[in-house]
Enzyme design. Sequence first.
Site, short mmCIF file in Angstrom:
data_model
loop_
_atom_site.label_atom_id
_atom_site.label_comp_id
_atom_site.label_asym_id
_atom_site.label_seq_id
_atom_site.Cartn_x
_atom_site.Cartn_y
_atom_site.Cartn_z
N PHE A 189 -3.62 -0.72 7.10
CA PHE A 189 -4.19 -2.06 6.90
C PHE A 189 -5.28 -2.06 5.83
CE2 PHE A 189 -2.51 -2.60 11.36
CZ PHE A 189 -1.48 -3.41 10.99
N PHE B 57 3.70 -8.37 -9.51
CA PHE B 57 4.82 -9.26 -9.21
C PHE B 57 5.21 -9.97 -10.51
CE2 PHE B 57 3.66 -8.45 -4.94
CZ PHE B 57 4.68 -8.89 -4.11
N ARG C 153 1.95 8.31 7.16
CA ARG C 153 2.22 8.14 8.59
C ARG C 153 3.71 7.87 8.81
NH1 ARG C 153 -1.06 3.17 10.22
NH2 ARG C 153 -0.39 2.55 8.15
N ALA D 136 -3.86 1.16 12.62
CA ALA D 136 -5.27 1.10 12.26
C ALA D 136 -5.99 -0.08 12.90
CB ALA D 136 -5.43 1.02 10.75
N THR E 112 4.04 1.52 -0.88
CA THR E 112 4.77 1.54 -2.14
C THR E 112 3.90 2.10 -3.26
OG1 THR E 112 6.07 -0.37 -1.44
CG2 THR E 112 6.01 0.10 -3.80
N LYS F 185 0.82 -1.21 0.00
CA LYS F 185 0.00 0.00 0.00
C LYS F 185 0.86 1.27 0.00
CE LYS F 185 -2.66 0.76 3.66
NZ LYS F 185 -1.96 -0.31 4.26
N LYS G 26 6.65 -6.76 10.66
CA LYS G 26 6.04 -6.11 9.51
C LYS G 26 7.06 -5.34 8.66
CE LYS G 26 2.41 -2.76 8.29
NZ LYS G 26 3.27 -1.71 7.72
N TRP H 183 7.05 -0.63 -7.92
CA TRP H 183 8.16 -1.22 -7.18
C TRP H 183 9.38 -1.38 -8.09
CZ3 TRP H 183 11.43 -5.39 -7.38
CH2 TRP H 183 12.13 -5.69 -6.21
#
Length: 556
Positions: free
Chosen positions: A301, A382, A94, A273, A73, A71, A105, A410
């Site tokens: 999240f 991906f 954030r 969150a 990224t 998210k 994480k 990415w």
Amino acid sequence: MSYLSDIEIARSHTMRPISQIAAQCGIDESYLELYGRYKAKIDLSLLQNTPHKGKLILVTAMTPTPAGEGKTTTTVGLADGLRKIGKKAVIALREPSLGPVFGIKGGAAGGGYAQVVPMEDINLHFTGDFHAIGAANNLLAAMIDNHIHQGNALGIDPKQITWKRAVDMNDRALRSITIGLGGKANGIPREDGYDITVASEIMAILCLATSLSDLKARLSRIIVGYTYDGAPVTAGDLKAAGAMTALLKDALKPNLVQTLEGTPALIHGGPFANIAHGCNSIMATRMAMALGDYTVTEAGFGADLGAEKFLDIKCRMADLQVDACVVVATVRALKHHGGAAKEELAHEDLAALERGLPNLLRHVENMTQVYGLPTVVAINAFPTDTQAELALIAEKCHALGVNVALSEVWAKGGEGGKALAEEVVRLCEQPSQFRFSYDSDLPIAEKMEQIVQRIYHGRKAILTEEARQQCRQLESLGFGKLPVCMAKTQYSFSDDPKRLGAPENFDVTIRQVKVSAGAGFIVALTGAVMTMPGLPKVPAAESIDVDENGRIIGLF
């Protein structure tokens, strides 16, 4: 094929002095407080002198999995992509907590070629905001116990103190502790505990405050406990708000950094969150909207948590209007929700993908049907994704009237976000029928029921007798019209983290209800969610080190 790590990619780019980044979005140096060459705080007076208001884009996601969604990224790459197509974009994100950084994480600076930098600083101490929040939190805790020790003029009942201490670390041993041991000089023995700093009400207050005076007023309203007669005791009663504001006055100023491609990014505040409201500060969001034509922000999240709280709490309090919503997903994560084993996620599996797609579609329907927002699905690409898998996702989303954009940020940075950027710009020109998921005038229990039924698609909210009694008490104290912040597992629509996909016919148990009077919302604790996480069996901290030249290694 070998890939560079995030930190290696970040170090391969040359950062521009932060004064240049500020100048490109119209910030005069007189508003900057430099933290070295590549970070700065922005004086709050900039908002008073910059009335411009750009479009607001919310990036959210499907229910998270160990397979990853990307998210942050996507948020960073989308903003870079908007600049690639000639739009003036600013990011509002954030700040990362040290708990996830050293836990499982990871950080929150994006990844690959879509990162904010300097990523080591951002993921560690940054500009000291979290330390200031922890200090203010613990000053209040110290003043509570000192007040009792010095005679307890307010009549605080030690068994009804609700204010906990805080530390920005995953430390399960601090969840429940006993303090005041060792004799009369050390205070009154009582049970206490720690929350992680991102779950502190002061974090929420910092992120929801609209000025320094509003910050002080909110701090003053914090309820720290109750008297023997059941009356609430506040930080204002303890005369703590002024000193707490003094600790937080610099932390209230948003932090300016940059992406690898030089896009301005405001990174400020970081409530989780799953146990808090999951959004960066109102001050940073408003400042980004004043500085750019498009502000790209994210909520923590999945959309059932971060986006729900962004829309029902933050937008309600700050009178913000979201112009477009991006729901991020990956083929791998969808197959995980469809029951595919982790080691099989790289192989084409249309059956598992189809079983997992209802999770994404439920989030999308919530954004479009419940909240009335123009929405696009961003598939974070991906190399193992197949054309058949991507086509199936597009087909299912088109049936809901929502387009799908492949996000290759990415691997390609802003160039890989241009298709998503074009769709977002188109959506921002569409009419929005934005609305909240519940009316704040409803009783507290009914607001929880609305969230469970309309957002989670569960049967009902079941309140324990303790929770019902707490609702009645809070309503009698005048807090009944506040919005609700649901503390719930991030891994499922339900309160059971093992129920993947789009579960149905489930109830959500509300075991405790408390008020964050300074933040301005009711917190509902569901299931087994905790406000102090623990470290995993093999924490990320084991791989982080510093070489003989002082360079950090192993940080993602």
